[in-house]
Design an enzyme around this catalytic site. Structure first.
Site, PDB file in Angstrom:
ATOM      1  N   GLU A   1       0.829  -1.338  -0.033  1.00 12.85           N
ATOM      2  CA  GLU A   1       0.022   0.058  -0.118  1.00 12.85           C
ATOM      3  C   GLU A   1       0.818   1.285  -0.079  1.00 12.85           C
ATOM      4  O   GLU A   1       1.483   1.334   0.818  1.00 12.85           O
ATOM      5  CB  GLU A   1      -0.776  -0.125   1.147  1.00 12.85           C
ATOM      6  CG  GLU A   1      -1.688   1.334   1.438  1.00 12.85           C
ATOM      7  CD  GLU A   1      -2.313   1.450   2.762  1.00 12.85           C
ATOM      8  OE1 GLU A   1      -2.603   2.562   3.275  1.00 12.85           O
ATOM      9  OE2 GLU A   1      -2.446   0.359   3.531  1.00 12.85           O
TER      10      GLU A   1
ATOM     11  N   LYS B   1     -10.653  -2.170   7.136  1.00 12.28           N
ATOM     12  CA  LYS B   1      -9.623  -2.065   7.992  1.00 12.28           C
ATOM     13  C   LYS B   1      -9.981  -1.462   9.291  1.00 12.28           C
ATOM     14  O   LYS B   1     -10.595  -0.424   9.443  1.00 12.28           O
ATOM     15  CB  LYS B   1      -8.960  -1.142   7.120  1.00 12.28           C
ATOM     16  CG  LYS B   1      -7.341  -0.777   7.877  1.00 12.28           C
ATOM     17  CD  LYS B   1      -6.294   0.189   7.042  1.00 12.28           C
ATOM     18  CE  LYS B   1      -7.232   1.736   6.954  1.00 12.28           C
ATOM     19  NZ  LYS B   1      -6.177   2.615   6.262  1.00 12.28           N
TER      20      LYS B   1
END
Length: 213
Positions: free
Chosen positions: A40, A129
């Site tokens: 990421e 998340k």
């Protein structure tokens, strides 16, 4: 195998802030060598879109590169056009989720409360998340996972080698790891990259051992 399943199988997503064009490839290669395939690159990093594009083009089929800290659908679409295979956000933004899924890309918004977690999932997110995870710890994840076992949860924030296994045992399908894995403020030397691979191996091992426990 789907990209989402590949991320889950690895169990570790490297969150990279502040990488530079001349360091992003060796960072990615070091992570891959350690078993971490999902990378990421946060949207606030200068030149983030170009970094995503570079990693995606140079390390084709070796890495799953995506954008993090995405706050709106416009940024999500732009990142996808530059090769992002997933969009991570710190919050729930339903329009961002919809835009991401419109292009067939993995959507992982951030949430904390059960209401937020369920809302994100009901609106199309592939995984949630749990952020910031360190505020309430693994026990909170376990408590949330009880009534919501169908929702894949990935804690992020304060994840380190010592607590990774606890989060997996609590029901996490993967963990998002930031500067405890990739610290771009350190000097980028051969020793750094070698150490990065070793750290990646240790994180992945913790995930695998916890799954077998």
């Amino acid at each position: 195998m789907s990209l989402l399943q590949e991320i889950i199988d690895s169990g570790v997503v490297a969150v990279i802030r502040g990488a530079k064009p001349d360091t992003i490839i060796p960072i990615a290669e070091s992570l891959i060598a350690g078993g971490v395939k999902a990378i990421e690159i946060t949207a606030e990093t200068p030149g983030a879109l170009q970094l995503i594009e570079k990693v995606s083009n140079v390390l084709v089929d070796k890495v799953i590169a995506g954008a993090g800290t995405v706050l709106d659908p416009e940024t999500a679409r732009t990142a996808i056009m530059h090769g992002a295979k997933f969009i991570f956000s710190p919050t729930i933004n339903i329009e961002t989720i919809k835009m991401t899924k419109r292009y067939g890309v993995i959507s992982v918004p951030g949430a904390m409360t059960p209401t937020e977690i369920l809302s994100g999932y009901e609106n199309g997110a592939d995984m949630i998340k749990v952020f910031p995870a360190n505020i309430l710890g693994p026990s909170y994840l376990k408590d949330v996972h009880g009534p919501l076992p169908q929702i894949p949860l990935m804690p992020t924030g304060g994840i380190n080698i010592e607590n990774t296994a606890n989060y997996i045992k609590a029901g996490a399908v993967a963990v998002g790891v930031g500067s405890t894995l990739v610290n771009t403020k350190e000097e980028m030397t051969d020793a750094y990259f070698s150490n990065l691979t070793e750290k990646a191996i240790r994180f992945v091992e913790q995930v695998q051992l916890a799954r077998k426990a």
